[in-house]
Design a protein around this motif. Structure first.
Motif, PDB file in Angstrom:
ATOM      1  N   SER A 197       0.844  -1.184   0.000  1.00  0.00           N
ATOM      2  CA  SER A 197       0.000   0.000   0.000  1.00  0.00           C
ATOM      3  C   SER A 197       0.881   1.236   0.000  1.00  0.00           C
ATOM      4  CB  SER A 197      -0.928   0.013   1.217  1.00  0.00           C
ATOM      5  OG  SER A 197      -0.168   0.035   2.408  1.00  0.00           O
ATOM      6  N   SER A 198       0.276   2.371  -0.308  1.00  0.00           N
ATOM      7  CA  SER A 198       1.029   3.618  -0.278  1.00  0.00           C
ATOM      8  C   SER A 198       0.098   4.768   0.057  1.00  0.00           C
ATOM      9  CB  SER A 198       1.721   3.866  -1.620  1.00  0.00           C
ATOM     10  OG  SER A 198       0.761   4.014  -2.638  1.00  0.00           O
ATOM     11  N   ALA A 199       0.707   5.861   0.501  1.00  0.00           N
ATOM     12  CA  ALA A 199      -0.041   7.078   0.818  1.00  0.00           C
ATOM     13  C   ALA A 199       0.872   8.267   0.577  1.00  0.00           C
ATOM     14  CB  ALA A 199      -0.501   7.053   2.273  1.00  0.00           C
ATOM     15  N   CYS A 200       0.276   9.401   0.205  1.00  0.00           N
ATOM     16  CA  CYS A 200       1.041  10.622  -0.043  1.00  0.00           C
ATOM     17  C   CYS A 200       0.376  11.797   0.659  1.00  0.00           C
ATOM     18  CB  CYS A 200       1.106  10.920  -1.541  1.00  0.00           C
ATOM     19  SG  CYS A 200       2.001   9.692  -2.508  1.00  0.00           S
ATOM     20  N   THR A 201       1.178  12.842   0.892  1.00  0.00           N
ATOM     21  CA  THR A 201       0.608  14.077   1.411  1.00  0.00           C
ATOM     22  C   THR A 201      -0.271  14.680   0.324  1.00  0.00           C
ATOM     23  OG1 THR A 201       2.536  15.324   0.671  1.00  0.00           O
ATOM     24  CG2 THR A 201       2.553  14.535   2.948  1.00  0.00           C
ATOM     25  N   HIS A 202      -1.264  15.422   0.719  1.00  0.00           N
ATOM     26  CA  HIS A 202      -2.205  15.988  -0.250  1.00  0.00           C
ATOM     27  C   HIS A 202      -2.165  17.506  -0.197  1.00  0.00           C
ATOM     28  CE1 HIS A 202      -3.813  12.086  -1.173  1.00  0.00           C
ATOM     29  NE2 HIS A 202      -3.886  11.837   0.113  1.00  0.00           N
ATOM     30  N   HIS A 203      -1.034  18.057  -0.600  1.00  0.00           N
ATOM     31  CA  HIS A 203      -0.867  19.494  -0.645  1.00  0.00           C
ATOM     32  C   HIS A 203      -0.586  19.890  -2.088  1.00  0.00           C
ATOM     33  CE1 HIS A 203      -0.732  19.833   3.723  1.00  0.00           C
ATOM     34  NE2 HIS A 203      -0.026  18.735   3.700  1.00  0.00           N
ATOM     35  N   PHE A 204      -1.140  21.012  -2.514  1.00  0.00           N
ATOM     36  CA  PHE A 204      -0.981  21.426  -3.908  1.00  0.00           C
ATOM     37  C   PHE A 204       0.319  22.165  -4.164  1.00  0.00           C
ATOM     38  CE2 PHE A 204      -5.596  21.003  -3.372  1.00  0.00           C
ATOM     39  CZ  PHE A 204      -5.805  20.021  -4.323  1.00  0.00           C
ATOM     40  N   SER A 205       0.989  22.603  -3.096  1.00  0.00           N
ATOM     41  CA  SER A 205       2.273  23.272  -3.270  1.00  0.00           C
ATOM     42  C   SER A 205       3.244  22.721  -2.243  1.00  0.00           C
ATOM     43  CB  SER A 205       2.122  24.786  -3.094  1.00  0.00           C
ATOM     44  OG  SER A 205       1.710  25.078  -1.779  1.00  0.00           O
ATOM     45  N   GLY A 206       4.511  22.841  -2.514  1.00  0.00           N
ATOM     46  CA  GLY A 206       5.519  22.354  -1.588  1.00  0.00           C
ATOM     47  C   GLY A 206       5.848  20.890  -1.806  1.00  0.00           C
ATOM     48  N   PRO A 207       6.593  20.302  -0.855  1.00  0.00           N
ATOM     49  CA  PRO A 207       7.037  18.918  -1.008  1.00  0.00           C
ATOM     50  C   PRO A 207       5.868  17.929  -1.070  1.00  0.00           C
ATOM     51  CG  PRO A 207       8.224  20.010   0.754  1.00  0.00           C
ATOM     52  CD  PRO A 207       7.107  20.926   0.354  1.00  0.00           C
ATOM     53  N   GLN A 208       5.942  16.998  -2.000  1.00  0.00           N
ATOM     54  CA  GLN A 208       4.985  15.894  -2.088  1.00  0.00           C
ATOM     55  C   GLN A 208       5.702  14.662  -1.535  1.00  0.00           C
ATOM     56  OE1 GLN A 208       1.806  15.988  -3.102  1.00  0.00           O
ATOM     57  NE2 GLN A 208       1.425  13.822  -2.916  1.00  0.00           N
ATOM     58  N   ILE A 209       5.341  14.262  -0.327  1.00  0.00           N
ATOM     59  CA  ILE A 209       6.000  13.164   0.376  1.00  0.00           C
ATOM     60  C   ILE A 209       5.084  11.949   0.355  1.00  0.00           C
ATOM     61  CG2 ILE A 209       7.067  12.441   2.549  1.00  0.00           C
ATOM     62  CD1 ILE A 209       8.402  14.933   1.237  1.00  0.00           C
ATOM     63  N   CYS A 210       5.678  10.763   0.089  1.00  0.00           N
ATOM     64  CA  CYS A 210       4.905   9.522   0.034  1.00  0.00           C
ATOM     65  C   CYS A 210       5.593   8.435   0.852  1.00  0.00           C
ATOM     66  CB  CYS A 210       4.778   9.029  -1.406  1.00  0.00           C
ATOM     67  SG  CYS A 210       3.971  10.193  -2.527  1.00  0.00           S
ATOM     68  N   ILE A 211       4.799   7.465   1.275  1.00  0.00           N
ATOM     69  CA  ILE A 211       5.307   6.278   1.946  1.00  0.00           C
ATOM     70  C   ILE A 211       4.710   5.073   1.232  1.00  0.00           C
ATOM     71  CG2 ILE A 211       3.443   6.313   3.669  1.00  0.00           C
ATOM     72  CD1 ILE A 211       5.463   5.110   5.675  1.00  0.00           C
ATOM     73  N   ARG A 212       5.536   4.034   1.055  1.00  0.00           N
ATOM     74  CA  ARG A 212       5.064   2.808   0.420  1.00  0.00           C
ATOM     75  C   ARG A 212       5.447   1.629   1.312  1.00  0.00           C
ATOM     76  NH1 ARG A 212       7.261   2.886  -4.836  1.00  0.00           N
ATOM     77  NH2 ARG A 212       9.129   1.941  -4.033  1.00  0.00           N
ATOM     78  N   LEU A 213       4.484   0.767   1.603  1.00  0.00           N
ATOM     79  CA  LEU A 213       4.730  -0.466   2.355  1.00  0.00           C
ATOM     80  C   LEU A 213       4.626  -1.624   1.387  1.00  0.00           C
ATOM     81  CD1 LEU A 213       2.464   0.140   5.493  1.00  0.00           C
ATOM     82  CD2 LEU A 213       4.842   0.794   5.143  1.00  0.00           C
ATOM     83  N   GLU A 214       5.596  -2.535   1.456  1.00  0.00           N
ATOM     84  CA  GLU A 214       5.561  -3.716   0.597  1.00  0.00           C
ATOM     85  C   GLU A 214       5.834  -4.929   1.459  1.00  0.00           C
ATOM     86  OE1 GLU A 214       7.084  -2.838  -3.684  1.00  0.00           O
ATOM     87  OE2 GLU A 214       8.470  -1.894  -2.270  1.00  0.00           O
ATOM     88  N   GLY A 215       4.930  -5.878   1.402  1.00  0.00           N
ATOM     89  CA  GLY A 215       5.102  -7.106   2.167  1.00  0.00           C
ATOM     90  C   GLY A 215       3.795  -7.820   2.378  1.00  0.00           C
ATOM     91  N   ARG A 216       3.811  -8.722   3.362  1.00  0.00           N
ATOM     92  CA  ARG A 216       2.612  -9.488   3.714  1.00  0.00           C
ATOM     93  C   ARG A 216       2.443  -9.452   5.216  1.00  0.00           C
ATOM     94  NH1 ARG A 216      -0.407 -12.360   0.603  1.00  0.00           N
ATOM     95  NH2 ARG A 216       0.222 -12.863  -1.487  1.00  0.00           N
ATOM     96  N   GLY A 217       1.215  -9.210   5.639  1.00  0.00           N
ATOM     97  CA  GLY A 217       0.930  -9.229   7.064  1.00  0.00           C
ATOM     98  C   GLY A 217       1.741  -8.195   7.815  1.00  0.00           C
ATOM     99  N   ALA A 218       2.426  -8.652   8.864  1.00  0.00           N
ATOM    100  CA  ALA A 218       3.167  -7.746   9.744  1.00  0.00           C
ATOM    101  C   ALA A 218       4.621  -7.567   9.322  1.00  0.00           C
ATOM    102  CB  ALA A 218       3.096  -8.265  11.177  1.00  0.00           C
ATOM    103  N   ARG A 219       5.036  -8.125   8.191  1.00  0.00           N
ATOM    104  CA  ARG A 219       6.423  -8.002   7.727  1.00  0.00           C
ATOM    105  C   ARG A 219       6.437  -7.166   6.454  1.00  0.00           C
ATOM    106  NH1 ARG A 219      11.137  -9.719   9.021  1.00  0.00           N
ATOM    107  NH2 ARG A 219      12.746 -10.118   7.481  1.00  0.00           N
ATOM    108  N   ASN A 220       7.042  -5.974   6.537  1.00  0.00           N
ATOM    109  CA  ASN A 220       7.024  -5.031   5.420  1.00  0.00           C
ATOM    110  C   ASN A 220       8.357  -4.330   5.260  1.00  0.00           C
ATOM    111  OD1 ASN A 220       4.006  -4.671   4.599  1.00  0.00           O
ATOM    112  ND2 ASN A 220       4.007  -4.700   6.826  1.00  0.00           N
TER     113      ASN A 220
END
Length: 123
Positions: free
Chosen positions: A30-53
């Motif tokens: 899964s992934s998520a990003c900040t939702h701002h129209f100006s400035g830094p666009q920062i994202c995080i991505r998790l890759e794995g299964r269950g509790a191991r990512n």
């Protein structure tokens, strides 16, 4: 075969529930990003299964002259560590190796020079 519209609707509803129940467990990717129209666009991505990512911090629109920048990983609001994200194409990225992130854990990344956090909760 159902003979009334109500019976047909019931059969379709039961079939719709049965299909997801029989499917294999979904990956935790899964992934998520900040939702701002100006400035830094920062994202995080998790890759794995269950509790191991593995966790990846991404700054999608850094200034062109920036080749690297420290990025911090937070777990449930607590600082876990800082690493150096390096440019890959137009973005700065760093991936922490797979580890036990737990279930229901909020993981966030923050790049030096930005107060914005990108967060994702593990499943």
């Amino acid at each position: 075969m159902p003979r009334t519209p109500a019976a047909l609707a019931l059969c379709l509803a039961l079939a719709a529930v049965a299909v997801p129940l029989s499917a294999a467990p979904a990956a935790a990717d899964s992934s998520a990003c900040t939702h701002h129209f100006s400035g830094p666009q920062i994202c995080i991505r998790l890759e794995g299964r269950g509790a191991r990512n593995s966790v990846t911090g991404i700054w999608t629109n850094p200034p062109e002259e920036v080749a690297s920048r420290p990025v911090s990983l937070l777990r449930n609001g607590q600082h876990v560590g800082t690493a150096t994200a390096v440019r890959s194409g137009k973005a700065l990225t760093h991936t922490w190796p797979p580890g036990d992130t737990g279930s229901g854990t909020e993981l966030c990344v923050r790049f030096r020079g930005s107060q914005r956090l990108a967060c994702q909760t593990t499943r």
